[in-house]
Design a protein around this motif. Structure first.
Motif, PDB file in Angstrom:
ATOM      1  N   ARG A 376      -6.479  89.400  44.814  1.00  0.00           N
ATOM      2  CA  ARG A 376      -6.372  89.739  43.811  1.00  0.00           C
ATOM      3  C   ARG A 376      -6.994  91.081  43.706  1.00  0.00           C
ATOM      4  O   ARG A 376      -6.745  91.994  43.217  1.00  0.00           O
ATOM      5  CB  ARG A 376      -6.553  89.132  43.067  1.00  0.00           C
ATOM      6  CG  ARG A 376      -5.830  88.134  42.515  1.00  0.00           C
ATOM      7  CD  ARG A 376      -5.898  86.985  40.920  1.00  0.00           C
ATOM      8  NE  ARG A 376      -7.409  85.934  41.543  1.00  0.00           N
ATOM      9  CZ  ARG A 376      -7.882  85.454  40.454  1.00  0.00           C
ATOM     10  NH1 ARG A 376      -7.399  85.319  39.220  1.00  0.00           N
ATOM     11  NH2 ARG A 376      -8.846  85.042  41.459  1.00  0.00           N
ATOM     12  N   ALA A 377      -8.626  91.125  44.215  1.00  0.00           N
ATOM     13  CA  ALA A 377      -9.468  92.241  44.103  1.00  0.00           C
ATOM     14  C   ALA A 377      -9.114  93.154  45.616  1.00  0.00           C
ATOM     15  O   ALA A 377      -9.198  94.255  45.115  1.00  0.00           O
ATOM     16  CB  ALA A 377     -10.930  91.510  45.055  1.00  0.00           C
ATOM     17  N   VAL A 378      -7.854  92.958  46.441  1.00  0.00           N
ATOM     18  CA  VAL A 378      -7.767  94.060  47.306  1.00  0.00           C
ATOM     19  C   VAL A 378      -5.865  93.777  47.066  1.00  0.00           C
ATOM     20  O   VAL A 378      -5.123  94.622  48.222  1.00  0.00           O
ATOM     21  CB  VAL A 378      -7.942  93.435  48.355  1.00  0.00           C
ATOM     22  CG1 VAL A 378      -9.909  94.044  48.953  1.00  0.00           C
ATOM     23  CG2 VAL A 378      -7.494  92.007  48.933  1.00  0.00           C
ATOM     24  N   GLY A 379      -6.171  93.754  46.446  1.00  0.00           N
ATOM     25  CA  GLY A 379      -4.218  93.738  45.871  1.00  0.00           C
ATOM     26  C   GLY A 379      -3.350  94.723  45.228  1.00  0.00           C
ATOM     27  O   GLY A 379      -3.814  96.064  45.510  1.00  0.00           O
ATOM     28  N   ARG A 380      -2.793  94.855  44.500  1.00  0.00           N
ATOM     29  CA  ARG A 380      -1.754  95.822  43.900  1.00  0.00           C
ATOM     30  C   ARG A 380      -2.173  96.508  43.174  1.00  0.00           C
ATOM     31  O   ARG A 380      -2.597  97.871  42.287  1.00  0.00           O
ATOM     32  CB  ARG A 380      -0.682  95.155  43.110  1.00  0.00           C
ATOM     33  CG  ARG A 380       0.106  94.717  44.054  1.00  0.00           C
ATOM     34  CD  ARG A 380       1.142  95.652  44.627  1.00  0.00           C
ATOM     35  NE  ARG A 380       1.994  95.361  45.563  1.00  0.00           N
ATOM     36  CZ  ARG A 380       2.456  95.823  46.582  1.00  0.00           C
ATOM     37  NH1 ARG A 380       2.289  96.795  46.976  1.00  0.00           N
ATOM     38  NH2 ARG A 380       4.396  95.095  47.254  1.00  0.00           N
ATOM     39  N   THR A 381      -3.640  96.147  42.246  1.00  0.00           N
ATOM     40  CA  THR A 381      -4.290  96.408  41.285  1.00  0.00           C
ATOM     41  C   THR A 381      -5.824  97.542  42.222  1.00  0.00           C
ATOM     42  O   THR A 381      -5.869  98.594  41.413  1.00  0.00           O
ATOM     43  CB  THR A 381      -5.824  96.356  40.237  1.00  0.00           C
ATOM     44  OG1 THR A 381      -4.843  94.786  39.894  1.00  0.00           O
ATOM     45  CG2 THR A 381      -6.328  96.250  39.521  1.00  0.00           C
ATOM     46  N   PHE A 382      -5.790  97.485  43.256  1.00  0.00           N
ATOM     47  CA  PHE A 382      -6.687  98.135  44.070  1.00  0.00           C
ATOM     48  C   PHE A 382      -6.215  98.888  44.677  1.00  0.00           C
ATOM     49  O   PHE A 382      -6.356 100.457  44.881  1.00  0.00           O
ATOM     50  CB  PHE A 382      -6.932  96.986  44.799  1.00  0.00           C
ATOM     51  CG  PHE A 382      -7.717  97.878  46.987  1.00  0.00           C
ATOM     52  CD1 PHE A 382      -8.904  99.377  46.533  1.00  0.00           C
ATOM     53  CD2 PHE A 382      -7.105  98.174  48.454  1.00  0.00           C
ATOM     54  CE1 PHE A 382      -9.630  99.625  47.779  1.00  0.00           C
ATOM     55  CE2 PHE A 382      -7.046  98.817  48.967  1.00  0.00           C
ATOM     56  CZ  PHE A 382      -8.444  99.237  48.239  1.00  0.00           C
ATOM     57  N   THR A 383      -4.155  99.491  45.458  1.00  0.00           N
ATOM     58  CA  THR A 383      -3.832 100.359  45.564  1.00  0.00           C
ATOM     59  C   THR A 383      -3.768 101.369  44.931  1.00  0.00           C
ATOM     60  O   THR A 383      -3.532 102.624  44.751  1.00  0.00           O
ATOM     61  CB  THR A 383      -2.465  99.816  46.678  1.00  0.00           C
ATOM     62  OG1 THR A 383      -1.775  99.188  45.464  1.00  0.00           O
ATOM     63  CG2 THR A 383      -3.114  99.089  48.258  1.00  0.00           C
ATOM     64  N   ALA A 384      -3.145 100.713  43.118  1.00  0.00           N
ATOM     65  CA  ALA A 384      -2.943 101.253  42.135  1.00  0.00           C
ATOM     66  C   ALA A 384      -3.761 102.051  41.965  1.00  0.00           C
ATOM     67  O   ALA A 384      -3.813 103.567  41.581  1.00  0.00           O
ATOM     68  CB  ALA A 384      -2.705 100.604  41.598  1.00  0.00           C
ATOM     69  N   ALA A 385      -5.871 101.437  42.144  1.00  0.00           N
ATOM     70  CA  ALA A 385      -6.496 102.656  42.032  1.00  0.00           C
ATOM     71  C   ALA A 385      -6.644 103.841  42.271  1.00  0.00           C
ATOM     72  O   ALA A 385      -6.975 104.761  42.373  1.00  0.00           O
ATOM     73  CB  ALA A 385      -7.555 101.789  41.674  1.00  0.00           C
ATOM     74  N   VAL A 386      -6.727 103.513  43.316  1.00  0.00           N
ATOM     75  CA  VAL A 386      -6.214 104.758  44.791  1.00  0.00           C
ATOM     76  C   VAL A 386      -4.983 105.657  44.878  1.00  0.00           C
ATOM     77  O   VAL A 386      -5.643 107.190  44.497  1.00  0.00           O
ATOM     78  CB  VAL A 386      -6.263 103.892  46.435  1.00  0.00           C
ATOM     79  CG1 VAL A 386      -6.294 105.042  47.194  1.00  0.00           C
ATOM     80  CG2 VAL A 386      -7.352 103.371  46.654  1.00  0.00           C
ATOM     81  N   ILE A 387      -4.477 105.122  44.434  1.00  0.00           N
ATOM     82  CA  ILE A 387      -3.125 106.076  44.569  1.00  0.00           C
ATOM     83  C   ILE A 387      -2.875 107.165  43.846  1.00  0.00           C
ATOM     84  O   ILE A 387      -2.210 108.043  43.090  1.00  0.00           O
ATOM     85  CB  ILE A 387      -1.426 104.892  44.862  1.00  0.00           C
ATOM     86  CG1 ILE A 387      -1.533 104.988  45.389  1.00  0.00           C
ATOM     87  CG2 ILE A 387      -0.822 106.273  44.566  1.00  0.00           C
ATOM     88  CD1 ILE A 387      -1.223 105.441  46.717  1.00  0.00           C
ATOM     89  N   GLY A 388      -3.616 106.446  41.739  1.00  0.00           N
ATOM     90  CA  GLY A 388      -4.016 107.142  40.860  1.00  0.00           C
ATOM     91  C   GLY A 388      -4.469 108.046  41.248  1.00  0.00           C
ATOM     92  O   GLY A 388      -4.502 108.636  39.254  1.00  0.00           O
TER      93      GLY A 388
END
Length: 572
Positions: A376-388
């Motif tokens: 979960r720490a490197v899932g969609r939340t991680f990528t969303a933070a980068v793309i955001g």
């Protein structure tokens, strides 16, 4: 037992090799035995994950599909099949093969070799909690199955060369004391184990083969004609692509080895005694191999899941490369504060071309890489933070690929050893009889071979600065977290220069990544080769993501592309 040479072909160098190679090897020419090597250190992790999902799995399922297509052909032609596709569950694959034969209306005598599974002893061996832990078994279990009339022998983690050595033992009647023949067959097995790498694949002088009219579109897979004295001829089926030359064979001989002693469970082969001769078109004779007693301990490899990973590839374009990358890191770390992965890295690639003519040349990759034990720490939340951060970040920011989900971080490889006498090894014959296989009765502690006297290099004269690959071939690969690179000369004068000039220190200057690591150099004069073992270059191994080339496949070509000053007299 037979006095004629045994014709052993190989149709797979890894799990994912050319699917059609099994049919090609069975139909393109005569064979006695067809082998298939499906296991690598990374593969054991893949199979371990399969087994965690379903205890009935743990074997290379591709092999079953190949047998559905080709089992009838093999039985009709009388070709025995020996494969390590059993992986972590050789008994399960053997059962599936019997069921497959019944569905096809075929009578196939299936045997398997089991043992070496040490996951239950991992804590005792200091290996943590791996998904797989296996000792490497030898060839005598395979031989026992073939002597009992098996049409197919399925193994788990045996040494790659054992797939060829076992049939040679059964055919020629060798015993434990036949060290030179066993060593010769081991060398033959090592040459053919990686499939088309012995027939022109991954060959540094491939352009020369093409200039000679060789078709490299689909190189034929190799085969070894193994004689009663352990000597062999490496060849391929007539009319198939690729080539078999002393060069293609040398390239494979120096691949994924250490020193002059090449240890296995049944014999230690002396690679410094190997002699090669071009016997004819696509025929290389391998002779002179000396064998010694095997080491007392068996090698154990444990494969452990280290967590999960995810990468987001951003691109920095044009001016202020470093400043843009710093801004991106600052913003992304702030966005992930309190929820980010345990290991967060920002990897900036090579700087762009100045005054670039194309946008691609003006761009620099910036890889945002996260790793964590929790997916979960490197899932969609991680990528969303980068793309955001894209629209609020540095000018020109964009992602080079769509964001993905967490993936298994793969593999940490731990090596250990255990007394060979403590490793179970059982041949399960076609009729179900279980035959224990004793370890080698005599062993010898493995020690490095003394460095041979260095040859005198050519007299100094005029020098020219050229790529190393102008004169020398090379091939590299992985052994757990270590890398090896073997480099060889094609003429005696060039070998004398190579042996004296390419030292560990010189290698560190040419390949700076190796400079701070322990490196051992080994000379193989008969092959005109120098082999370097670079400890720790690959971190945790093939799937650890420690470096982009996680298996060191391109290390040799990097070396061949470096420029050095060489005596002009050596140049063609």
């Amino acid at each position: 037992m037979g006095t004629r040479p045994l014709r052993v072909g190989n149709a797979s160098g890894f799990y994912g090799d050319r699917f059609s190679a099994v049919r090609e090897m069975l139909t393109d020419g005569p064979l006695d035995v067809l082998t298939g090597d499906y296991l690598a250190e990374l593969t054991m992790l893949i199979l371990g994950r399969d087994r965690l999902k379903d205890h009935r799995l743990g074997y290379a399922r591709t092999f079953l599909a190949q047998m559905e297509e080709c089992l009838g052909v093999a039985l009709e032609r009388g070709v025995a099949i020996v494969t390590n596709a059993g992986g972590l569950n050789p008994a399960g694959l053997a059962d599936e093969l019997r069921a497959l034969a019944d569905r096809l209306g075929l009578h196939a005598r299936v045997a398997h070799v089991e043992g070496g599974e040490l996951r239950h002893r991992a804590a005792e061996l200091g290996l943590g909690t791996p998904v797989a832990a296996n000792a490497y078994l030898g060839a005598f279990g395979i031989a026992e199955c073939l002597r009992a009339g098996a049409d197919i022998v399925v193994t788990g983690r045996v040494t790659d060369a054992s797939l060829a050595v076992g049939p040679a033992i059964a055919h020629h009647g060798w015993g434990r004391g036949d060290l030179d023949p066993l060593a010769g067959a081991t060398v033959a097995g090592h040459i053919i184990e990686c499939g088309a790498q012995a027939t022109g694949g991954n060959y540094p002088f491939f352009t020369e083969l093409q200039d000679d009219g060789r078709d490299l579109t689909r190189p034929g897979f190799p085969l070894a004609e193994i004689h009663a004295d352990g000597s062999s001829v490496i060849t391929k089926h007539d009319g198939t692509g690729g080539a078999v030359t002393t060069g293609t064979v040398t390239a494979q001989l120096v691949y994924e080895i250490a020193g002059a002693r090449y240890p296995g469970p049944d014999v230690t082969a002396r690679l410094d005694t190997v002699r090669l001769a071009q016997e004819g078109p696509d025929r290389v004779r391998v002779s002179g191999v000396k064998g010694e007693e095997p080491p007392p301990d068996a090698k154990v490899i444990a494969n452990t899941m280290t967590g999960y990973a995810n990468d987001v590839p951003l691109v920095v374009t044009g001016l202020d490369t470093e400043a843009k990358a710093r801004l991106a890191e600052h913003q992304i770390r702030a966005a992930l504060a309190g929820s980010g992965p345990a290991d967060l890295r920002f990897e900036l690639g090579e700087r762009p071309v100045i005054d670039a003519f194309t946008q691609q040349a003006a761009g620099t990759p910036l890889i945002v890489r996260g790793r964590d034990p929790d997916p979960r720490a490197v899932g969609r939340t991680f990528t969303a933070a980068v793309i955001g951060t894209v629209l609020s970040g540095y000018p020109g920011c964009y992602a080079a690929a769509p964001p993905g989900d967490a993936r298994p971080d793969g593999l940490a490889i731990e090596a250990a050893s255990i007394p060979a006498a403590d490793v179970p090894h059982t041949a399960v014959l076609p009729d179900g009889t279980r035959t224990p296989i004793d370890p080698a009765p005599r062993t010898r502690t493995l020690l490095p071979v003394a460095t041979p006297a260095l040859p005198s290099p050519p007299q100094r004269g005029r020098f020219r600065r050229v790529p190393i690959g102008t004169l020398f071939g090379a091939r590299s690969g992985d052994k757990g977290g270590d890398a090896n690179v073997g480099i060889w000369a094609r003429a005696d004068d060039a070998w004398r220069w190579l042996a004296t000039e390419l030292t560990v220190e010189r290698l560190g200057g040419l390949l700076p990544e190796t400079a701070a690591l322990p490196v051992t150099r080994h000379l193989l004069p008969n092959l005109r080769a120098v082999n370097f073992v670079v400890e720790g270059l690959l971190g945790g191994g093939a799937a650890s993501g420690h470096r982009p080339d996680a298996q060191a496949k391109g290390l040799a070509e990097w070396l061949r592309g470096r420029y050095i000053d060489v005596p002009e007299v050596l140049l063609p």
